[in-house]
Design a protein around this motif. Structure first.
Motif, short mmCIF file in Angstrom:
data_model
loop_
_atom_site.label_atom_id
_atom_site.label_comp_id
_atom_site.label_asym_id
_atom_site.label_seq_id
_atom_site.Cartn_x
_atom_site.Cartn_y
_atom_site.Cartn_z
N ASP A 186 68.74 20.04 43.85
CA ASP A 186 68.45 18.79 44.53
C ASP A 186 68.07 19.06 45.98
OD1 ASP A 186 69.23 17.50 42.23
OD2 ASP A 186 71.21 16.95 42.98
N THR A 208 58.70 13.96 51.85
CA THR A 208 59.60 13.79 50.70
C THR A 208 58.82 13.32 49.47
OG1 THR A 208 61.46 13.27 52.17
CG2 THR A 208 61.66 12.58 49.86
N GLU A 209 57.97 12.33 49.65
CA GLU A 209 57.21 11.80 48.52
C GLU A 209 56.20 12.81 48.00
OE1 GLU A 209 55.60 8.08 49.81
OE2 GLU A 209 57.54 7.05 49.74
N ARG A 237 58.08 15.51 46.00
CA ARG A 237 58.49 15.04 44.67
C ARG A 237 57.32 15.14 43.69
NH1 ARG A 237 59.67 10.08 45.89
NH2 ARG A 237 61.73 10.65 46.67
N LYS A 238 56.14 14.79 44.14
CA LYS A 238 54.96 14.86 43.27
C LYS A 238 54.57 16.31 42.98
CE LYS A 238 53.31 10.42 45.01
NZ LYS A 238 52.35 9.72 45.90
N ARG A 267 65.12 17.84 41.69
CA ARG A 267 65.08 16.44 42.11
C ARG A 267 64.86 16.35 43.62
NH1 ARG A 267 70.41 13.90 39.25
NH2 ARG A 267 71.40 15.33 40.73
N VAL A 268 63.96 15.47 44.03
CA VAL A 268 63.71 15.23 45.45
C VAL A 268 64.12 13.80 45.75
CG1 VAL A 268 62.00 15.20 47.30
CG2 VAL A 268 61.82 16.89 45.45
N VAL A 279 66.94 10.44 38.77
CA VAL A 279 66.56 10.71 40.16
C VAL A 279 66.68 9.41 40.96
CG1 VAL A 279 64.80 11.60 41.71
CG2 VAL A 279 64.92 12.44 39.36
N ALA A 307 65.43 8.26 43.65
CA ALA A 307 64.33 8.79 44.45
C ALA A 307 64.29 8.23 45.86
CB ALA A 307 63.00 8.50 43.73
#
Length: 286
Positions: free
Chosen positions: A166, A196-197, A200-201, A209-210, A264, A266
């Motif tokens: 994580d 962060t976004e 995650r991608k 997990r982000v 997640v 998110a």
């Protein structure tokens, strides 16, 4: 009895930056509390004496089951971060959870303790002090990315090459909603949110997990730093309201880390009850 969260987190290795005070300190205690003493904690900050005291306090409360490694570290220095990660003792090398809770850089660490980042002043362009601007970006953005890049390769190698772990980035409402007098701080927290976004991608094909956690108003030393130690101005920020505490944010961080591996959390925005946005708050008469 151990909770489901505690069972999932038991025995894991948690690395927390900015761990000497505020949200970072509270997060260390919350992980230890939830795991009932079965945990490995790496606590990183510039104020190593404070970290050693926290380690002693955790040992006093939870016993030998929580192994704590206090580490003096300036996350704005990429070389230092890489060397630190490369030299971790064997039992701490596989980090399961990285909590990117930004910490102070340079001389500021000797004056104040921070929570989820650094803010200096309320100046507007063109009167923003260059040193303040640089410190905010080095602390809130560059440091977070340095830590992520240093830890991520070990997470990617795990689980048969599918990755595991994580990465929890502590942002701010300021990263979602800019306000007058906060342009640079808001810009740094917007950068954290975007990073962060994107991360995650980029990691979507892995089991890493982000997670983003964005606090609203939290009472820490944050405002003391913003107003250069002027306690009157700092206290006025919280007058007539009940802000969140570092413990409130720590509980959300540990909750997110303790979900099933396929779950997640998110994106989390956390307000105290009196707050509806970065600038809309209800205050009782004082």
């Amino acid at each position: 009895m151990a909770t489901s969260t505690g069972k999932r987190l038991a025995g894991k290795t948690i690395l927390i930056t900015g761990a000497s005070s505020g949200i970072g300190r509270s997060t260390a205690f919350e992980f230890a509390r939830e795991c009932h003493g079965n945990l490995k904690l790496i606590l990183a900050a510039r104020r190593v004496d404070s970290l050693k005291q926290i380690a002693a306090d955790i040992a006093g409360e939870f016993g030998d089951g929580v192994r704590v490694l206090p580490a003096e570290l300036d996350i704005s220095n990429a070389t230092q971060v890489r060397e630190f990660v490369g030299k971790l003792p064997a039992e701490f090398q596989e980090v399961d959870v990285l909590v990117n809770n930004a910490l102070a850089t340079q001389q500021e660490a000797d004056k104040f303790q921070y929570h989820s980042g650094l803010v200096k002043g309320v100046a507007k362009a063109p009167d923003i002090v260059e040193e303040d601007m640089n410190i905010m970006f080095m602390t809130n953005v560059t440091g977070l990315i340095n830590m992520t890049q240093a830890i991520l390769p070990t997470m990617l190698k795990r689980n048969g090459g599918n990755g595991a772990g994580d990465i929890i980035n502590i942002g701010s409402i300021a990263g979602r909603e800019p306000y007058v007098g906060g342009s640079i701080y808001c810009a740094t927290k917007a950068a954290v949110r975007t990073f962060t976004e994107s991360l995650r991608k980029e990691l979507i094909s892995t089991r890493i997990r982000v997670i983003g956690v964005d606090p609203g108003q939290v009472e820490t030393e944050f405002s003391m730093v913003r107003f250069n130690g002027d306690k009157g101005k700092a206290d006025a920020v919280y007058a007539g309201c009940e802000p969140l505490t570092p413990d409130d944010i720590a509980e959300a961080i540990v909750f997110a880390a303790g979900r099933r591996e396929n779950v997640v959390i998110a994106d989390t925005l956390i307000f105290p009850n009196h707050q509806a946005s970065a600038t809309i708050m209800h205050r009782n008469p004082v």
